[in-house]
Design an enzyme around this catalytic site. Structure first.
Site, mmCIF file in Angstrom:
data_model
loop_
_atom_site.group_PDB
_atom_site.id
_atom_site.type_symbol
_atom_site.label_atom_id
_atom_site.label_comp_id
_atom_site.label_asym_id
_atom_site.label_seq_id
_atom_site.Cartn_x
_atom_site.Cartn_y
_atom_site.Cartn_z
ATOM 1 N N LYS A 11 0.711 -1.299 0.003
ATOM 2 C CA LYS A 11 -0.042 -0.041 0.088
ATOM 3 C C LYS A 11 0.801 1.412 0.027
ATOM 4 C CE LYS A 11 -3.859 -2.401 2.265
ATOM 5 N NZ LYS A 11 -4.879 -2.194 3.189
ATOM 6 N N TYR A 51 -12.101 -1.953 -4.299
ATOM 7 C CA TYR A 51 -12.765 -2.145 -2.890
ATOM 8 C C TYR A 51 -14.358 -2.170 -2.740
ATOM 9 C CZ TYR A 51 -8.331 -2.225 -0.347
ATOM 10 O OH TYR A 51 -7.035 -2.610 0.224
ATOM 11 N N PHE A 59 -15.869 3.654 6.477
ATOM 12 C CA PHE A 59 -14.292 3.813 6.221
ATOM 13 C C PHE A 59 -14.188 3.830 4.733
ATOM 14 C CE2 PHE A 59 -14.289 -0.472 7.178
ATOM 15 C CZ PHE A 59 -13.897 -1.145 6.082
ATOM 16 N N ASN A 114 -1.964 0.111 6.658
ATOM 17 C CA ASN A 114 -1.394 -1.213 7.207
ATOM 18 C C ASN A 114 -0.782 -1.935 6.193
ATOM 19 O OD1 ASN A 114 -3.588 -2.039 5.462
ATOM 20 N ND2 ASN A 114 -4.636 -3.358 7.154
ATOM 21 N N HIS A 117 -2.311 -5.536 1.591
ATOM 22 C CA HIS A 117 -3.546 -6.390 1.392
ATOM 23 C C HIS A 117 -3.358 -7.573 0.770
ATOM 24 C CE1 HIS A 117 -7.587 -7.226 -0.178
ATOM 25 N NE2 HIS A 117 -6.799 -7.787 -1.219
ATOM 26 N N GLU A 128 -9.920 -10.737 -7.725
ATOM 27 C CA GLU A 128 -8.683 -9.509 -7.652
ATOM 28 C C GLU A 128 -7.494 -9.379 -8.839
ATOM 29 O OE1 GLU A 128 -7.934 -9.528 -3.396
ATOM 30 O OE2 GLU A 128 -9.890 -8.956 -3.046
HETATM 31 P P1 CMP Z 1 -7.524 -4.379 3.265
HETATM 32 O O1 CMP Z 1 -7.342 -5.841 3.641
HETATM 33 O O2 CMP Z 1 -6.752 -3.826 2.336
HETATM 34 O O3 CMP Z 1 -9.403 -4.528 3.292
HETATM 35 C C1 CMP Z 1 -10.082 -3.388 3.304
HETATM 36 C C2 CMP Z 1 -9.207 -2.227 4.092
HETATM 37 O O4 CMP Z 1 -10.014 -1.335 4.637
HETATM 38 C C3 CMP Z 1 -8.514 -2.894 5.281
HETATM 39 O O5 CMP Z 1 -7.389 -3.737 4.705
HETATM 40 C C4 CMP Z 1 -8.101 -1.788 6.088
HETATM 41 O O6 CMP Z 1 -6.706 -1.249 5.733
HETATM 42 C C5 CMP Z 1 -8.981 -0.674 6.051
HETATM 43 N N1 CMP Z 1 -9.681 -0.494 7.102
HETATM 44 C C6 CMP Z 1 -9.926 1.061 7.272
HETATM 45 N N2 CMP Z 1 -10.569 1.030 8.451
HETATM 46 C C7 CMP Z 1 -11.154 0.081 8.545
HETATM 47 C C8 CMP Z 1 -11.740 -0.486 9.746
HETATM 48 N N3 CMP Z 1 -12.333 0.140 10.713
HETATM 49 N N4 CMP Z 1 -12.212 -1.926 9.613
HETATM 50 C C9 CMP Z 1 -11.660 -2.563 8.756
HETATM 51 N N5 CMP Z 1 -10.819 -2.334 7.847
HETATM 52 C C10 CMP Z 1 -10.570 -1.048 7.738
#
Ligand code: CMP
Length: 140
Positions: A11, A51, A59, A114, A117, A128
């Site tokens: 990311k 997404y 979010f 984070n 993914h 994906e």
């Molecule tokens: P990812 O695996 O990329 O899939 C969706 C993303 O939403 C997740 O990782 C997180 O980085 C992001 N995200 C942001 N806020 C939240 C939240 N409150 N709960 C879950 N995912 C979140």
């Protein structure tokens, strides 16, 4: 032994801090193999489509802002039980809950930033990877 493929994104927080090599070293050490890779700056439309499953979540807008805030590295990983194996080495979505030694514990800044993914099922992995890669770009 089940050889699977899964889809991975490094990311914008990872590219911004020049951590793509460090993160890939962890996943390669876990036994996963990078069989396709490209660096892109996602458009808003690409982030929203990717997404779409989260579009009703509070979010979603912030997530799309973040995912378009800088370049990402898109990858296909191959290995034994690759979907679960990659999720294990990524660690919990929220780095505060991630176990020591996982990518998110070591590198992630927050639940949003984070670092990585990974697909959560075989069906999503197929969707994906097909969104970003054609078959001839997967070099196993
Ligand atoms: P990812 O695996 O990329 O899939 C969706 C993303 O939403 C997740 O990782 C997180 O980085 C992001 N995200 C942001 N806020 C939240 C939240 N409150 N709960 C879950 N995912 C979140």
């Amino acid at each position: 032994m089940t050889i699977e493929r899964t889809f991975s994104i490094l990311k914008p927080d990872a590219t911004r801090r020049n951590l793509t090599g460090a993160i890939n070293a962890v996943l390669e050490k876990s036994g996963l193999r990078i069989i396709a890779q490209k660096r892109l700056h996602l458009s808003r439309a690409q982030a929203e489509t990717f997404y779409a499953v989260h579009k009703e979540r509070a979010f979603f807008n912030d997530l799309c802002d973040f995912m378009t805030s800088g370049p990402v590295v898109l990858q296909v990983l191959e290995g034994e039980n690759a979907i679960t194996a990659y999720r294990d080495v990524m660690g919990a979505t929220n780095p505060e809950n991630a176990e020591a030694g996982t990518i998110r514990k070591e590198f992630a800044e927050s639940i949003e930033a984070n670092s990585v993914h990974g697909s959560d099922s075989q069906e999503n992995a197929a969707t994906e990877m097909a969104y970003f890669f054609s078959g001839i770009e997967l070099v196993g």
